[in-house]
Design a protein around this motif. Structure first.
Motif, PDB file in Angstrom:
ATOM      1  N   GLY A  84      13.789 -11.026 -16.321  1.00 41.78           N
ATOM      2  CA  GLY A  84      15.066 -11.679 -16.010  1.00 41.78           C
ATOM      3  C   GLY A  84      15.463 -12.772 -16.979  1.00 41.78           C
ATOM      4  N   SER A  85      14.973 -12.677 -18.206  1.00 43.63           N
ATOM      5  CA  SER A  85      15.312 -13.705 -19.193  1.00 43.63           C
ATOM      6  C   SER A  85      16.822 -13.822 -19.394  1.00 43.63           C
ATOM      7  CB  SER A  85      14.626 -13.357 -20.517  1.00 43.63           C
ATOM      8  OG  SER A  85      15.215 -14.040 -21.586  1.00 43.63           O
ATOM      9  N   SER A  86      17.484 -12.699 -19.582  1.00 46.10           N
ATOM     10  CA  SER A  86      18.916 -12.773 -19.889  1.00 46.10           C
ATOM     11  C   SER A  86      19.713 -13.266 -18.684  1.00 46.10           C
ATOM     12  CB  SER A  86      19.438 -11.420 -20.382  1.00 46.10           C
ATOM     13  OG  SER A  86      19.301 -10.432 -19.374  1.00 46.10           O
ATOM     14  N   ALA A  87      19.312 -12.879 -17.478  1.00 48.10           N
ATOM     15  CA  ALA A  87      20.026 -13.381 -16.293  1.00 48.10           C
ATOM     16  C   ALA A  87      19.845 -14.886 -16.168  1.00 48.10           C
ATOM     17  CB  ALA A  87      19.518 -12.677 -15.028  1.00 48.10           C
ATOM     18  N   ALA A  88      18.635 -15.377 -16.446  1.00 44.09           N
ATOM     19  CA  ALA A  88      18.387 -16.822 -16.345  1.00 44.09           C
ATOM     20  C   ALA A  88      19.195 -17.581 -17.394  1.00 44.09           C
ATOM     21  CB  ALA A  88      16.893 -17.107 -16.498  1.00 44.09           C
TER      22      ALA A  88
END
Lengths: 288, 288
Positions: A84-88
């Motif tokens: 979930g790097s991009s969502a964070a």
């Protein structure tokens, strides 16, 4: 302004596109007015192009309506690993840029409402798209659980992982996942009830296995090593062993041994659920 | 021996074949040794043939290995209306005949493990078939909820209701139901969070509507009348309004008015969750 958002594991077991848990690795984004756009990036993802194409820059510019911004990103979340790097980043950037509804912005710009919902609310969540927006259900989570993440040194593109799924599934497989979802929610709410069958799934983990053939063996090793259940994190390649907090070190050791046995380079992280979700303002800095 | 089992509503909203709630209408079955088989039946279902073909006789004979039994059945549960009458009879008969695992017997003989699981455990349950048998997950249920059952004076055979379902569903519909299941579990655990969208479903309620074309209008009337959500009970034709306990009378009135408007003969029952499930022995008699 500054905002912090946690990593997350989505697609938990049977919960494809629905169920996610926030984990205690963090992204911090700072957005300040400036004469022209600058993006500086530290930590995980610092090797990505740091310009107008950076996700944080795209989101912040979109929220502000201009790009005269100094953006600073610091991340502990491995990139393109299913954590979930991009969502964070999208969520923290939207909040740091002053968005009224950072969850809506992040879900739209990043395309992973499940990860964004977990990063927003913290804890264990399910997300539903209702007529008036994203509805985040915060579900009971036993805080005695730990999450051991086996993070291979390879990326798995979400688009490719998505393409591996079939457009239709048998009704009995759909029902299978419904049952297992209820079983998993019971177990995540009370760890004494968590059983390996709770993360069984017939919608995504099987179809994606050809993209990561070592996955079934690694998952089995996590359970043999003491995890109560194991599943893919997001679209992979990260795999998650869900265990008693006191068993995390042993499960992590089993994960490292299994990676070595399988000849897969990677690292193993002992994580816990984040229960704060998005934090905006002075408190929003990376721990430590 | 004597045993009592409650009615149940299965297939709750998105939870096809998985999610069921026990309701406070009861079946009592008494099984005693005798020279030859006799079956007496009072209450609901008393008009059915009372001989060796009666479900209670079949189950009890099967458990005992002979049919020299005097079997007495008393039921408050309408037959073939989607309220788990047969599962309750099979479960109570198995228990009254001394079965070690009455749930397994009832699920096998009656074919509705979801209803049998609710009748066995009481409360809100999800059922999963695991390698070692049926696993019943007892899920949080807000006891402030009431269940208003609109019971048409028509039967809907399970086999026909089952045949209306398609063998395959789109993955997005399967995911839709997973999300709604989590939303429904959140709302059933805390009634303040229960919203009408929680019982939305794309697997069974739509395909079965041609068998009961008045259903959508009746469901909408229950929600307009104050129910927080509404859904089919089992394979129908009973419909369920799920509401605050204090709103049950108003919702029931709305249900009666809607039946009259639609020209559907039937009755409306104000029910509550049963939380005891199967009761065996001296306490196992119908209330009142």
């Amino acid at each position: 302004m500054r905002a912090r958002a946690p990593a997350s594991a989505a697609n938990l077991g049977p919960g494809l596109d629905v169920l996610a848990v926030a984990l205690d690795l963090y992204v911090e984004v700072e957005v300040e007015p400036a004469e022209r756009l600058t993006v500086t990036s530290d930590g995980e993802g610092a090797d990505l192009p740091a310009g107008a194409s950076h996700l944080a820059a795209r989101v912040a510019s979109q929220v502000c309506g201009h790009d005269r911004l100094a953006i600073r990103v610091r991340s502990e979340v491995p990139v393109a690993r299913g954590l979930g790097s991009s969502a964070a980043i999208a969520l923290a950037a939207a909040a740091a840029a002053g968005a009224d509804d950072p969850l809506a912005v992040a879900a739209r710009e990043d395309g992973h409402p499940d990860n964004a919902a977990a990063a927003f609310a913290g804890g264990l969540v399910a997300v539903n798209g209702l007529d008036d927006g994203w509805r985040v259900s915060r579900l009971p989570l036993d805080t005695g659980l730990a999450f051991v993440a086996v993070v291979p040194d390879r990326t798995l593109e979400t688009a490719r992982a998505r393409a591996a799924l079939t457009a239709y599934v048998s009704r009995s497989d759909a029902v299978f996942n419904l049952g297992r979802l209820a079983l998993l929610l019971e177990g995540l709410g009370d760890r004494r009830k968590l059983v390996p069958e709770a993360t069984a799934d017939r919608l995504h983990q099987g179809p994606r296995t050809p993209l990561f053939p070592e996955a079934p063996g690694l998952l089995a090793a996590l359970v043999e090593g003491g995890a109560r259940a194991a599943c893919w994190s997001g679209a992979g390649p990260t795999l998650l062993g869900i265990c008693e907090g006191g068993d995390a070190a042993a499960v992590a050791d089993a994960g490292r041994a299994a990676l070595a046995d399988a000849g897969v380079a990677g690292r193993v992280l002992e994580l816990h659920a984040d229960v704060e979700g998005l934090v905006v303002g002075a408190r929003a800095q990376l721990p430590g």
